[in-house]
Write a protein that holds these residues in place. Sequence first.
Motif, PDB file in Angstrom:
ATOM      1  N   SER A   1       0.861  -1.188   0.000  1.00 28.78           N
ATOM      2  CA  SER A   1       0.000   0.000   0.000  1.00 28.78           C
ATOM      3  C   SER A   1       0.894   1.234   0.000  1.00 28.78           C
ATOM      4  O   SER A   1       2.125   1.132  -0.054  1.00 28.78           O
ATOM      5  CB  SER A   1      -0.918  -0.008   1.223  1.00 28.78           C
ATOM      6  N   ALA A   2       0.280   2.419   0.085  1.00 34.12           N
ATOM      7  CA  ALA A   2       1.030   3.674   0.005  1.00 34.12           C
ATOM      8  C   ALA A   2       2.127   3.760   1.061  1.00 34.12           C
ATOM      9  O   ALA A   2       3.180   4.357   0.818  1.00 34.12           O
ATOM     10  CB  ALA A   2       0.069   4.856   0.142  1.00 34.12           C
ATOM     11  N   ARG A   3       1.911   3.167   2.234  1.00 33.28           N
ATOM     12  CA  ARG A   3       2.924   3.258   3.305  1.00 33.28           C
ATOM     13  C   ARG A   3       4.228   2.592   2.909  1.00 33.28           C
ATOM     14  O   ARG A   3       5.285   2.898   3.458  1.00 33.28           O
ATOM     15  CB  ARG A   3       2.385   2.623   4.590  1.00 33.28           C
TER      16      ARG A   3
ATOM     17  N   SER B   1       6.577  -3.206   7.145  1.00 34.26           N
ATOM     18  CA  SER B   1       5.209  -3.542   7.547  1.00 34.26           C
ATOM     19  C   SER B   1       4.398  -3.852   6.289  1.00 34.26           C
ATOM     20  O   SER B   1       4.095  -2.955   5.502  1.00 34.26           O
ATOM     21  CB  SER B   1       4.587  -2.361   8.306  1.00 34.26           C
ATOM     22  N   VAL B   2       4.092  -5.127   6.088  1.00 36.41           N
ATOM     23  CA  VAL B   2       3.400  -5.554   4.871  1.00 36.41           C
ATOM     24  C   VAL B   2       2.233  -6.471   5.202  1.00 36.41           C
ATOM     25  O   VAL B   2       2.163  -7.054   6.283  1.00 36.41           O
ATOM     26  CB  VAL B   2       4.364  -6.286   3.907  1.00 36.41           C
TER      27      VAL B   2
END
Length: 531
Positions: free
Chosen positions: A332-334, A345-346
């Motif tokens: 995601s964007a993070r 963090s996935v």
Amino acid sequence: MEKSDLTKMERWEVSRKQGKKFSKSKKFKESQPLTEEQLEKLPNLPKDWKWVFHSEIAIINPPKPNGDESLEISFLPMPAVEEETGRYSLSETRKLGEVRKGYTGFIEGDVIFAKITPCMENGKVAYLEKLVNGIGFGSTEFHVSRPTSSVFGKYLFHYLVRQTFRKEAKRNMTGSAGQLRVPSSYFAEQPFPLAPLPEQRAIVSKIEQLFSELDNGIANLKLAQKQLKVYRQAVLKKAFEGELTKKWREQQTDLPYVGGLLEQIKKEREEAATDSGKKLKKIKSLTKDELTKLTKLPDEWKWVKLDEICNKITDGEHVTPKRTESGYLLLSARNIQNGYLDLKSVDYVPKHEYLRIRNRCNPEEGDILISCSGSVGRICSVPKNSEFVMVRSVALVKISSKLKLNRFFEYQLQSPLLQSQIEKGKKATAQANLFLGPISNLKVIICSLPEQRAIVQEIETRFSVCDKIEQDIEMNLEKAEALRQSILKKAFEGKLLNEKELAEVRGTENWEPAEVLLERIKAEKAKNRKK
């Protein structure tokens, strides 16, 4: 791990856990003094110090303060407390009647300790001073420790904010994932090194002196980091204004015409449409009026819409995919950072979801990714040997194979010229979003392939120096944090003050050993219970 490999504090934790599970309840009985067996498992302290339970020297989660309903008081939500520094914002105030229910209450001199993940791990701890009317209320996710008059609150704060204390507290959290908390009973029953009061104050003074010097050094390092970011942007600005390759262009005699490159790209797009059986999307070229509003370029360069030089512009999955504990990466964007993918963090999806999502959005090596929700505009390319899919908060840009050098466009999208367009193109609802229409309409620069290579080389030559400096800065920041923790370790082992400083505090009128101090604390608490 063999018992002999454990430190004394670790052996204390092992033995304590074997004998007790901590309750989630806020209610707990006041601790009895540490037993001889427990003391044997703790590190040795100086002669006049004493190991005690936290609850022996402080009231844990005391009753809420009382007062008139209309009394103005300080309000501290969790974001108001900084991580690790002990600093906090007192910008918010409320009426006491508005917050008496549903919030945690505290008074000046209390120490607040975030009990919920990840705030606890991040070090949201503070010693409270200068509260409006001496009273504050805040998040229910704070534990409150109210030290007795024989314990200096800042001394307690420095003990609780230590990384070692927080790491051990993390191991003892209870609750479900995302809602893990440090139980009140655990917080109350931690061993605390009680020192004579004048020594507590001297230790805090020495800590603050050393931390002040350390913080000045850290501030300079962080300033250097900011200056490097500014320098990188200055390099990108000059690169895409033609300044970095001005002399290079003057030395060239046979640069290929950029219009020919655009014709090749157009032909490639037409062939791809024919092969897929889809109608080629018509793209309106930039008008003269649009071009006059853009930065003037070198004669050999040209402004085009991003859509004109791409085979595909799309975004990730719009329907929430089924997640699993393991499998294929779901980003995601993070995860999109400038220049790299951050995979700390996935999320994961099973194989069938992975294949379904890739059918529409298939990131491949060299493709460009754009964060397009929340923190909009971070840019990186897809690295080698990557297998992942994405959610809607990431856009995928597939540059034409005729351009061959995607790094040129990755850097360009990070440059001030394109970032200003991205800023104008994003829509703000509950959070900022950049949709596919504005991405497709971004005005980008195209020049000959030889000059693209020359520009990338000029950028990376300068950025490689920045990278080395940033590595040195990061290493020194890590050393500074290690030194901070070393100072705290020495402080609570009784090794921070030198002989001269110790002689001075032991010569004060109110100096008395911890054993006597503890008796005074017990008498004070007994007196308060009778009130």
